[in-house]
Design an enzyme around this catalytic site. Structure first.
Site, PDB file in Angstrom:
ATOM      1  CD  GLU A  25      39.294  57.892 119.788  1.00 49.46           C
ATOM      2  OE1 GLU A  25      39.372  56.666 119.621  1.00 49.46           O
ATOM      3  OE2 GLU A  25      39.214  58.719 118.859  1.00 49.46           O
ATOM      4  CD  GLU A  35      42.356  57.028 114.529  1.00 50.40           C
ATOM      5  OE1 GLU A  35      41.272  56.674 114.039  1.00 50.40           O
ATOM      6  OE2 GLU A  35      43.056  56.303 115.239  1.00 50.40           O
TER       7      GLU A  35
HETATM    8  C1  GAL Z   1      40.119  55.206 117.251  1.00 55.21           C
HETATM    9  C2  GAL Z   1      39.347  56.145 116.372  1.00 55.21           C
HETATM   10  C3  GAL Z   1      37.872  56.068 116.596  1.00 55.21           C
HETATM   11  C4  GAL Z   1      37.438  54.646 116.632  1.00 55.21           C
HETATM   12  C5  GAL Z   1      38.174  53.932 117.700  1.00 55.21           C
HETATM   13  C6  GAL Z   1      37.825  52.474 117.781  1.00 55.21           C
HETATM   14  O1  GAL Z   1      41.346  54.932 116.705  1.00 55.21           O
HETATM   15  O2  GAL Z   1      39.769  57.454 116.568  1.00 55.21           O
HETATM   16  O3  GAL Z   1      37.233  56.742 115.569  1.00 55.21           O
HETATM   17  O4  GAL Z   1      37.699  54.036 115.423  1.00 55.21           O
HETATM   18  O5  GAL Z   1      39.541  53.975 117.424  1.00 55.21           O
HETATM   19  O6  GAL Z   1      36.501  52.243 117.989  1.00 55.21           O
END
Ligand code: GAL
Length: 960
Positions: free
Chosen positions: A490, A420
């Site tokens: 993620e 990010e």
């Molecule tokens: C994503 C980010 C993580 C964390 C997650 C939410 O956007 O890459 O670091 O913030 O969201 O827990």
């Protein structure tokens, strides 16, 4: 006239990575060269600003006798009971004004001092050099040895070395380190985690003998067609490479090809070797594998992979990111024991010892650089350092420090540029540099939507439907992107209760080649152990800006207890798929591994009658190759069973492995043979009125006026059973503020589902039945639920049928639908026949295994760091608690706790939950799904609990 002259602190705001450090190189924990750990007890002084103190503390002779003590590695804000400041948690907002590279005047600065002697057998001055290595300091360090300044560095989770040989003395060496919490580097380290200053990784003095090893790069590839490995160790200092088990003894820089066993995460064969330079012998652990992008897929040794991964931040509830080796090992063991095969080191290179463990135990690693500039999103990414060439040297320095440090780990198969950080030339420069330096691995960065710089298309938190579109190539995107595999770097946000929908993602991954799996967000809740709260989260330290419990979103609780989410994930990603056809008496077994056959597993069958195991034995399953399936015949069942009968087939480790003992279960499947017979209560007798204001019906004692139940046999009942639709919203119910989809947790509360009123319309006797008619509705709205309770008894048992009819225009699903009541007598042990042993909800119930289970009321609770709905058991046929047996038709969701839902809802921390004398029981006909909306999509449509007509029954029997 200005009174502020530039001070020595100006390096703090300099965008450069630092000065005085040695070039990055391969990292290793030990060799035959001497080393001295400088971990331990240091002296500490914390000043509120970077220039509050001069640098005289670095001069030998300085008296730090009245300074505090601090443990290195460690974060000063987690030591000293708050005397040195507190942690700050923000997700992506910078906790200081965004004015790069400037940082606030209030810049907590920790001066660290350590005086050390060289061991008596330390090589004499003149026999080589020495290097001082810092493995991690947040966020900016200025270092002196014996009064001489060595230099400055930034890049918190990366190693930095200084040459110090000329400065060392046999005794009384004074090492002084000034650490600033905020620096220009902080702009590059905006990861979603606690801001924790300090020297949080090891400090080591390394002797560097003449002729010692410099940088080296082990290239160990595997040709899957020929079964041979090719080894070449490029070394800055020429020498030899020996691998005794392979009879290898070659010069550095020379290639040698021999038959080998390849390294994979499933079969992590490592060969012990040595790099021998004229002055040093460095142990090597060599894993032969070839990573490639082949026909649009990530392959290792010629086969495509499926990542069953997790994002791992480093976390310990007391030590923060200063992890001890035992904790690192525990993480790896837990991962292996829960069927995970991959880790993304979100969002920085971990302690290098963690990668050693990944090599040894077998985990695929996406090694991510220490880079995130997420806070710039608030200004539409203007002035983003990754698109500003003044910062490019710092970015390249970070890329190089990661790659050079970690390049000799076979487990690392993908480099990630960071997280990010928007887009920009700096990222492209990093990708170009990495590609040129290491053509044996792939490059990842999720922010590169067009895949200009990357070798894999990566996304976070897409909904299932979008994943399907991508799998089918219907999502558009650049040509470059369409040629690449998709991974979800993620997905499935494990915040609080959840994540829901894992099985539905996995089904997609398993059925489309282009989908190469994903990494659940995230491994561990970053709760800080705190007496006031149990575990503290954002805001608990009085931060003026914070993101609350968004920092607690892991598959394990802060103390590493697996949460139900991890158990669910373990089930969903089993290496063996076992589908039992109960009626047909067969089990279809499929090897879902990518490399290994099934020979590591032993299979067993067992047979359950009404949840009790009545027979079991070994099951012979062929050692199927990856992807292979076989139908295996189950033994003949004894005939004529008049009960619910089913099979369980289980796969377990056949022998002890490094990570699990023989018998450790890796997979299971169940299949029904005969269905359940639901209880029937033939009404006998009618309600009686003893004249004391009560009404009795079989064992039931009711309030004659209100129809409220007071007791069943000798079991005191309060507050119901009456209709209940409320659950303490989960983090996933509440959803994240930025979610565009409906956030039901908020709507439920707006609609008042937490303050439903129960209007009594009638208490009627209807033949043998007592009927109570009610309307359950919140103030201010037209919607409501007509609820009719119909009670009958056969004299021994009390039966209740609840009929629910929605009224009005219901536009939201219900959180739950069922009845609730309190047990006023002692109730501790719980037994049930149904799904267990753990918690489950409609989209988190893969791991719920049908059987007979026992627990205590307390052990039914899942202690989520922020209390919320938890602890339901799925598909319950019957449950016994507090002297009452409850059977359901159909099966129900069972929950029991020592506080009400309202208390649970009001609690912000575990310490707010105070047990009362009453045990509150919920028997639910339905629960709304959990989903992942605390960062991703909500529950899929088929897990919604819509307000619809419903009828469900229970039979209550006092069991004494
Ligand atoms: C994503 C980010 C993580 C964390 C997650 C939410 O956007 O890459 O670091 O913030 O969201 O827990």
């Amino acid at each position: 006239m200005s009174f502020r002259t530039p001070t020595a602190a100006d390096h703090v705001e300099d965008v450069s990575p630092g000065t005085g450090t040695l070039p990055p190189r391969a990292w290793y924990a030990r060799s035959d060269a001497r080393s001295l750990s400088l971990n331990g007890d240091w002296r500490l002084r914390v000043a509120p600003t970077a220039d509050a103190e001069d640098d005289s503390f670095a001069v030998p002779g300085f008296d730090a006798g009245d300074w505090a003590r601090v443990t290195v590695p460690g974060h000063w804000v987690l030591q000293g009971d708050g005397a040195f400041g507190s942690p700050i948690y923000t997700n992506h907002l910078y906790p200081f004004p965004v004015d790069p590279p400037r940082v606030p005047t209030e810049n907590p600065t920790g001066d660290h001092l350590r005086v050390f002697d060289l061991p008596s057998d330390w090589p004499a001055a003149g026999s080589g050099d020495a290097v001082l290595r810092f493995d991690g300091v947040e966020s900016c360090a200025r270092v002196w040895l014996n009064g001489t300044e060595l230099g400055v560095f930034k890049g918190s989770r990366l190693p930095h070395e200084f040459a110090v040989g000329a400065l060392l003395k046999p005794s009384g060496n004074v090492l002084a380190v000034r650490v600033n919490q905020w620096s220009a580097g902080s702009y590059l380290e905006d990861q979603d985690q606690w801001w924790l200053p300090g020297i949080f990784r090891d400090v080591t003095l390394l002797h560097r003998p003449a002729g010692c090893a410099g940088d080296f790069f082990t290239h160990a590839s595997y040709d899957h067609a020929g079964g041979e490995g090719t080894l070449r160790v490029d070394s800055e200092v020429a020498g030899r490479v020996s691998v005794p088990a392979l009879d290898i003894d070659v010069a550095t820089g020379e290639s040698v090809t021999v038959p080998v066993r390849p390294w994979t995460a499933e079969t992590p064969h490592l060969y012990d070797g040595e790099l021998i330079t004229p002055g040093e012998r460095v142990p090597l652990r060599i894993g032969f594998r070839t990573v490639a992008l082949t026909d649009g897929l990530i392959t290792v040794n010629g086969r495509p992979l499926l990542f069953k991964g997790v994002n791992r931040h480093e976390w310990h509830p007391e030590k923060g990111r200063a992890l001890d080796p035992g904790t690192m090992r525990e993480d790896v063991l837990l991962m292996k024991r829960h069927n995970l095969n991959a880790v993304r080191t979100s969002h920085y290179p971990p302690h290098p010892a963690f990668l050693d463990l990944c090599d040894e135990y077998g985990l695929w690693v996406i090694d991510e650089c220490d880079l995130e500039t997420h806070g710039f999103v608030e200004q539409e990414w203007r002035d983003n350092p990754v698109d500003d060439e003044r910062w490019t040297p710092a970015l390249l320095d970070r890329a190089a420090r990661m790659v050079e440090r970690d390049k000799n780990h076979p487990s690392v198969i993908v480099w990630s540029l960071g997280n990010e950080a928007g887009t920009g030339r700096g990222l492209t420069a990093m990708a170009d540099w990495i590609h040129a330096r290491d053509d044996g691995r792939l490059v990842h960065y999720e922010g590169d939507a067009d895949c200009r710089d990357t070798d894999v298309y990566s996304r976070m938190y897409p909904a299932h439907e979008e994943v399907r579109r991508i799998a089918e190539g219907r999502d558009g995107g650049t040509r470059a992107r369409r040629r690449l595999p998709l991974i979800l770097c993620e997905y499935a946000h494990a915040m609080g209760n959840g994540p829901g929908g894992l099985a539905d993602y996995q089904a997609l991954f398993e059925s489309h080649d282009r989908l190469q799996g994903g990494f659940v967000w995230e491994w561990i809740d970053h709760g800080v152990r705190d007496e006031r709260f149990g575990y503290a989260y954002g805001g608990d330290f009085g931060e003026e800006l914070h993101d609350g419990n968004f920092v607690c979103d892991g598959l394990v609780l802060p103390d590493r207890t697996p949460s139900p989410g991890l158990l669910e994930y373990k089930k969903v990603i089993e290496p063996v798929l076992i589908e039992v056809d109960g009626a047909g008496g067969t089990a279809r077994v499929t090897n879902r591994q990518d490399f290994a056959d099934l020979s590591a597993f032993a299979f067993t069958w067992s047979c359950q009658v009404d949840g009790e195991t009545v027979g079991s034995g070994p099951l012979t399953v062929p050692a199927l190759a990856p992807g292979g399936s076989a139908d295996v015949k189950l033994p003949a069942l004894p005939a004529g069973r008049d009960a619910e009968t089913g099979w369980t087939v289980s796969a377990a480790l056949a022998a002890d492995t490094r990570w699990g003992a023989a018998g450790h279960e890796v997979a299971w499947g169940q299949g029904a043979v005969t269905a359940r017979r639901v209880p029937a209560v033939e009404p006998a007798g009618a309600p009686a009125f003893p004249g004391d204001g009560t009404l009795t019906l079989g064992p039931g004692v009711f309030d004659a006026r209100t129809g409220a139940l007071r007791a069943i046999g000798g079991v005191g009942v309060t507050g119901g059973p009456r209709l209940d639709v409320w659950r303490a919203p989960t983090d996933n119910d509440d959803g994240a503020p930025w979610q565009s989809d409906t956030r039901y947790g908020l709507l439920w509360r707006k609609l008042g589902l937490h303050r439903m009123r129960h209007r009594l319309d009638a208490v009627e006797q209807d033949g043998p039945a007592l009927t109570v008619r009610t309307r359950v509705a919140p103030a201010a709205w037209e919607v409501g639920l007509a609820a009719v309770y119909r009670w009958t008894s056969d004299g021994e048992r009390l039966a209740l049928t609840v009929s629910v009819t929605p009224e009005g225009d219901w536009r939201v699903p219900l959180p739950r639908l069922g009845v609730r009541f309190g047990l006023t007598g002692p109730a501790d042990r719980v037994r049930w026949f149904g799904g267990g042993p753990g918690e489950a909800y409609p989209d988190t119930k893969e791991a719920a295994r049908l059987g007979r289970w026992e627990s205590t009321v307390d052990a039914l609770q899942t202690p989520y760091v922020r209390p919320q709905e938890n602890g339901a058991r799925a598909d319950v046929r019957w449950a016994e608690v507090g002297g009452l047996r409850i059977e359901g038709d159909p099966e129900f969701w069972f929950t029991a706790r020592r506080w009400t839902t309202e208390h649970l809802d009001a609690a912000a921390h575990l310490t707010d939950l105070v047990p009362g004398d009453t045990v509150w029981v919920n028997l639910d006909h339905g629960q709304h799904g959990i989903g992942s909306q605390s960062c991703g999509p909500g529950p899929l449509p088929h897990y919604r609990l819509d307000a619809e007509r419903a009828e469900f029954s229970f039979v209550f029997t006092p069991v004494g």
